[in-house]
Design an enzyme around this catalytic site. Structure first.
Site, PDB file in Angstrom:
ATOM      1  N   LEU A   1       0.825  -1.208   0.000  1.00 54.70           N
ATOM      2  CA  LEU A   1       0.000   0.000   0.000  1.00 54.70           C
ATOM      3  C   LEU A   1       0.864   1.265   0.000  1.00 54.70           C
ATOM      4  O   LEU A   1       0.622   2.184  -0.801  1.00 54.70           O
ATOM      5  CB  LEU A   1      -0.954  -0.028   1.191  1.00 54.70           C
TER       6      LEU A   1
ATOM      7  N   ILE B   1       2.249   1.911  -3.489  1.00 51.89           N
ATOM      8  CA  ILE B   1       1.311   2.534  -4.421  1.00 51.89           C
ATOM      9  C   ILE B   1       1.079   4.000  -4.052  1.00 51.89           C
ATOM     10  O   ILE B   1       0.998   4.871  -4.923  1.00 51.89           O
ATOM     11  CB  ILE B   1      -0.022   1.763  -4.406  1.00 51.89           C
ATOM     12  N   GLU B   2       0.998   4.266  -2.766  1.00 53.86           N
ATOM     13  CA  GLU B   2       0.694   5.620  -2.321  1.00 53.86           C
ATOM     14  C   GLU B   2       1.865   6.579  -2.555  1.00 53.86           C
ATOM     15  O   GLU B   2       1.667   7.723  -2.977  1.00 53.86           O
ATOM     16  CB  GLU B   2       0.337   5.614  -0.828  1.00 53.86           C
ATOM     17  N   SER B   3       3.094   6.122  -2.262  1.00 55.05           N
ATOM     18  CA  SER B   3       4.215   7.066  -2.239  1.00 55.05           C
ATOM     19  C   SER B   3       5.535   6.485  -2.710  1.00 55.05           C
ATOM     20  O   SER B   3       6.552   7.177  -2.634  1.00 55.05           O
ATOM     21  CB  SER B   3       4.421   7.560  -0.799  1.00 55.05           C
TER      22      SER B   3
ATOM     23  N   HIS C   1      -6.371   1.562  -8.086  1.00 56.02           N
ATOM     24  CA  HIS C   1      -5.604   1.485  -6.845  1.00 56.02           C
ATOM     25  C   HIS C   1      -5.656   0.071  -6.278  1.00 56.02           C
ATOM     26  O   HIS C   1      -4.618  -0.517  -5.912  1.00 56.02           O
ATOM     27  CB  HIS C   1      -6.190   2.504  -5.858  1.00 56.02           C
TER      28      HIS C   1
END
Length: 450
Positions: A134, A137-139, A243
């Site tokens: 996660l 994907i986010e950062s 996402h």
């Protein structure tokens, strides 16, 4: 208990099945790996491998091996629960990721210390280990600072969400950028969503991205019962569907990394990150030196502390191999001298230590082991203020670049990160310094701090 059972089975079957719990993506026929990745055909029908007689049937292990016996990636694969590699969106996301496997491997290598920290927290809370991807994907596992009312940190947490999670935002500290605190907060948030969505992990992932109430509204509009959800039919943003698919795609690729041409990096126990408590205010550059880390690397692991000082009762992440050294050397520095450190020549630092009698010259020598002779870290001549904050006059406001100097060397001398110097001076990555250039050593007053 669920994770322990998976680990036990994984140890027994590693040599035969590669210890994966996810369906494999079979390579396409043809000589070129690039063509095979582009084709990404349907997976082959599942079949049972021919097992030796001694291993036919479920293995019964009376003792679960210690987690240290299992490779990091075997432990991660053993914790996968919900990724479905046959979904069209997931296969499309896999194709996109597999266009640059070397780049993805490099991202994983850079992220590994933090990724394993996240894995340990997820295991502690009993959550599926697909969620280690996660923050990827986010950062991309880079703690992105916030600008205005924008998300920040590894987990890209919005200001309003941060407030609800107890992550404070102060002028010199943003808890969303604190990898340890933000990870515990994000995992707690995932646990709450799991309870509210009956452990439907796809709904949990969607709710993390789009918000709980949007997902509930989409479920209501689709008139779907909680136990009969068709996630594809939920009227949510394509961003939310993508996402989720990307999260599952990472898990599917890692499940059979060799066939997917993905090299999975490993790190030794000493490279893993551990928390240390800061009991009294501490100069950030001093903490980096005690942890035997460059300011740039130390700032990457601890970006929440943005004014050169770590406040009391906060924590820092240091490599496990350096924890004993960090604690041992810090204990030899009086609490009153842990602020306002700067750089000077080796001779000047040792002379000042002898003259003031506050620090042993041998301590300074051990702290600065490997540092250039003109960039030794030592207490500033200026004393910390009565309020316990380093004097702003301890460091010059500007620096004129001399021949042979680099951004890293200048950052090391003044106790800042390279990224901070770039931001304060509007320098792009790869910018060339020339003798005579002048650099700011603090944020412009009208600009937000990096």
């Amino acid at each position: 208990m669920k994770v322990a059972v998976r680990l036990a089975a994984c140890i027994a079957l590693t040599a035969l099945a590669g210890c994966t719990t996810m369906p494999r993506v079979e390579p396409a026929a043809g000589p070129a790996p690039a063509q095979a990745r582009a084709a990404l055909p349907e997976r082959a029908p599942a079949s049972s491998p021919a097992l030796p007689d001694a291993l036919v049937g479920p293995p019964e292990l009376s003792v679960v091996p210690s987690p240290e016996v299992v490779s990091d990636w075997a432990r991660i694969r053993a914790g996968f629960e919900f990724a479905r590699c046959e979904r069209d969106r997931v296969r499309a996301a896999m194709r996109a990721l597999l266009r640059s496997p070397q780049q993805n491997s490099a991202m994983l290598a850079r992220a590994m210390p933090l990724l394993l920290f996240v894995r340990d927290e997820l295991e502690r809370r009993g959550l599926p280990l697909e969620f280690v991807f996660l923050p990827m994907i986010e950062s991309a596992y880079v703690a992105v600072p916030s600008v205005g009312n924008r998300p920040a940190g590894l987990w890209q947490i919005m200001p309003v969400t941060a407030k609800g999670l107890g992550l404070e935002r102060e002028p010199g500290y943003d808890a969303r950028l604190d990898a340890a605190r933000s990870t515990r907060a994000a995992v707690s948030h995932l646990s709450v969503l799991a309870d509210r969505f009956e452990q439907d992990w796809r709904l949990v992932t969607m709710a993390y991205n789009a918000g709980e109430f949007r997902v509930r509204r989409a479920m209501r509009d689709a008139r779907l019962a909680p136990n009969a959800i068709d996630h594809e039919r939920l009227a949510l943003s394509p961003i939310t569907h993508t996402h989720l698919a990307r999260l599952e795609a990472w898990a599917c690729i890692v499940s059979d990394a060799e066939r997917n041409d993905m090299r999975l990096p490993e790190i030794g126990p000493g490279e893993r990150l551990v928390e240390v408590l800061v009991e009294t205010p501490l100069d950030f550059a001093l903490a980096a030196a005690l942890a035997r880390a460059s300011p740039d690397r130390f700032h990457r692991d601890n970006p929440a502390h943005r004014d050169g000082t770590v406040a009391a009762n906060r924590t820092l992440l240091v490599p496990a191999r350096e924890r004993e050294r960090y604690q041992r050397l810090l204990a030899r520095i009086p609490a009153a001298r842990r602020l306002a450190w700067t750089t000077s020549t080796r001779a000047a630092a040792l002379a000042a230590a002898r003259a003031r009698g506050e620090l042993e010259p041998g301590l300074l020598a051990e702290m600065n082991e490997g540092a250039p002779i003109d960039a030794w870290l030592a207490p500033s001549v200026k004393s910390p203020s009565s309020h316990g904050i380093a004097s702003t006059s301890a460091r010059p406001a500007l620096h004129m670049v001399r021949s042979g100097e680099s951004l890293w060397l200048i950052a090391r001398r003044h106790g800042f990160s390279v990224d901070a110097l770039r931001t304060w001076n509007g320098l792009a990555r790869g910018a060339i310094l020339r003798p005579g250039d002048t650099l700011r050593l603090s944020a412009p007053r009208a600009s937000p701090r990096p």
